[in-house]
Design a protein around this motif. Structure first.
Motif, PDB file in Angstrom:
ATOM      1  N   PRO A  47      37.279  -6.952 -27.287  1.00  9.13           N
ATOM      2  CA  PRO A  47      36.918  -5.147 -27.620  1.00  9.13           C
ATOM      3  C   PRO A  47      37.210  -5.178 -29.168  1.00  9.13           C
ATOM      4  O   PRO A  47      38.472  -5.692 -28.762  1.00  9.13           O
ATOM      5  CB  PRO A  47      37.774  -4.876 -26.548  1.00  9.13           C
ATOM      6  N   GLN A  70      25.293   4.597 -23.094  1.00 11.68           N
ATOM      7  CA  GLN A  70      26.929   3.333 -22.962  1.00 11.68           C
ATOM      8  C   GLN A  70      26.748   3.609 -21.377  1.00 11.68           C
ATOM      9  O   GLN A  70      26.429   3.861 -20.505  1.00 11.68           O
ATOM     10  CB  GLN A  70      27.794   4.952 -23.556  1.00 11.68           C
ATOM     11  N   ASP A 136      25.105  -0.434 -25.003  1.00 14.93           N
ATOM     12  CA  ASP A 136      26.649  -0.474 -25.502  1.00 14.93           C
ATOM     13  C   ASP A 136      27.136  -0.888 -23.721  1.00 14.93           C
ATOM     14  O   ASP A 136      27.207  -0.091 -23.391  1.00 14.93           O
ATOM     15  CB  ASP A 136      26.547   0.740 -25.779  1.00 14.93           C
ATOM     16  N   GLU A 137      28.374  -1.826 -24.380  1.00 13.48           N
ATOM     17  CA  GLU A 137      28.834  -2.732 -23.154  1.00 13.48           C
ATOM     18  C   GLU A 137      27.846  -2.503 -21.511  1.00 13.48           C
ATOM     19  O   GLU A 137      28.589  -2.114 -20.697  1.00 13.48           O
ATOM     20  CB  GLU A 137      29.878  -2.029 -22.653  1.00 13.48           C
ATOM     21  N   ARG A 140      29.098  -3.359 -17.894  1.00 15.39           N
ATOM     22  CA  ARG A 140      29.648  -2.725 -17.078  1.00 15.39           C
ATOM     23  C   ARG A 140      28.224  -1.823 -16.387  1.00 15.39           C
ATOM     24  O   ARG A 140      29.431  -1.204 -15.309  1.00 15.39           O
ATOM     25  CB  ARG A 140      30.428  -1.394 -18.328  1.00 15.39           C
ATOM     26  N   SER A 178      28.256  -6.643 -25.781  1.00 11.29           N
ATOM     27  CA  SER A 178      28.965  -6.461 -24.167  1.00 11.29           C
ATOM     28  C   SER A 178      30.494  -7.740 -24.434  1.00 11.29           C
ATOM     29  O   SER A 178      30.304  -8.246 -25.378  1.00 11.29           O
ATOM     30  CB  SER A 178      28.694  -8.072 -23.033  1.00 11.29           C
ATOM     31  N   ASN A 179      31.522  -6.596 -23.564  1.00  9.77           N
ATOM     32  CA  ASN A 179      32.505  -7.196 -23.303  1.00  9.77           C
ATOM     33  C   ASN A 179      33.111  -8.339 -22.477  1.00  9.77           C
ATOM     34  O   ASN A 179      33.943  -8.807 -22.531  1.00  9.77           O
ATOM     35  CB  ASN A 179      34.177  -6.043 -23.345  1.00  9.77           C
TER      36      ASN A 179
END
Length: 300
Positions: A47, A70, A136-137, A140, A178-179
């Motif tokens: 991040p 998101q 995004d991400e 998650r 992706s984190n």
């Protein structure tokens, strides 16, 4: 208007820099290839390394309409792609019945008319003006959601059982971040060009800071970058500062009329740079003074 796709890697690097994003050549090459080949771009990294910012800058500079999805736990088709507006469907039934329409088969068929379909980000990105879709991400989201994404990423289309297949006239540019809180499925990776976005080295971080916060004095910028780089280098902080935090800290110190990094001002503003109390507590007092002195000596 910028060429689409940019003619070569240098043009892609210049395009990103014109939007304030300083990319190294490896990243610019991957971005260029994704645009030239019409393939989704999967960016992984810690991040705060600027993954989402790449999508924002590309959308602004190409230019393309930015559509952002998101991701989160429990995300379903209704929130990501489309849902039927049941309230409007019910109202249509009542109006038809009040108007004396008795053909129930016709009424039922009309319930799944396009006018009752509410597009969400994935469908919005396929329809209308050319878009840049930012997913995004993705890490998650639940794993089953990735299976639904395959049709979008492979063919730029969504199948609505009641209507048929809706295909993009102009495929969107797709950027996935992706984190790496969990592994993204191989089927998604195969459809994408991949790049690991690492923290920038000191020279590139100073260049980023100069582009995004030109009001920060050069000496202070170099010292702030040296301080942040040292925090990321082997100290195992719970959350080392990202590039955005470095820029914010430099701006905060400048707003306090500081032209050099000093222990008192640094301690008063640590909450701009670090976001966890345990990390901040490690840097109080003599330890902070020592690190400030080291950053001042390390700064070019």
């Amino acid at each position: 208007m910028a060429d689409f796709p940019p003619r070569d890697v240098e043009a892609t690097q210049a395009l990103l820099e014109s939007g304030g994003y300083v990319a190294d050549r490896a990243l610019a090459t991957t971005v260029h290839l994704a645009l030239a080949m019409g393939r989704p771009l999967l960016l992984e990294g810690e991040p705060g390394t600027g993954k989402t910012e790449i999508a924002k800058v590309l959308a602004a500079q190409l230019p393309r309409r930015l559509v952002r999805l998101q991701c989160h736990d429990g995300m379903d088709l209704a929130s990501a792609a489309y849902e039927w507006n049941h309230a409007r469907q019910l109202m249509a039934i009542r109006l038809s019945e009040a108007g004396g329409e008795a053909d129930r088969a016709a009424l039922e068929n009309g319930l799944y008319d396009r006018r009752f379909l509410e597009p969400r980000p994935l469908l919005q990105a396929l329809e209308g003006s050319p878009a840049l879709l930012l997913i995004d991400e993705l890490d998650r989201a639940d794993e089953p959601f990735e299976a639904f994404l395959l049709e979008v990423l492979a063919d730029f289309q969504i199948t609505v059982p009641e209507l048929g297949t809706i295909r993009a006239e102009t495929p969107p540019v797709v950027v996935i971040t992706s984190n790496r809180t969990r592994e993204v499925h191989d089927a998604i990776r195969r459809r994408c060009l991949y790049h690991w976005v690492d923290y920038p080295d000191a020279a590139r971080e100073r260049a980023i800071l100069a582009r995004r916060a030109p009001e920060v004095p050069a000496a202070l910028s170099a010292q702030v970058v040296a301080f942040a780089q040292a925090l990321r280098d082997g100290d195992a902080f719970f959350k080392p500062p990202g590039v955005a935090e470095t820029v914010d800290w430099a701006r905060a110190l400048t707003a306090l009329d500081r032209r050099d990094l000093e222990p008192a001002a640094a301690e008063a503003t640590l909450g701009v740079l670090l976001k966890y109390q345990d990390d901040i507590a490690r840097l109080r007092g003599a330890e902070l003074a020592r690190r400030v002195e080291e950053a001042r000596e390390a700064a070019p």
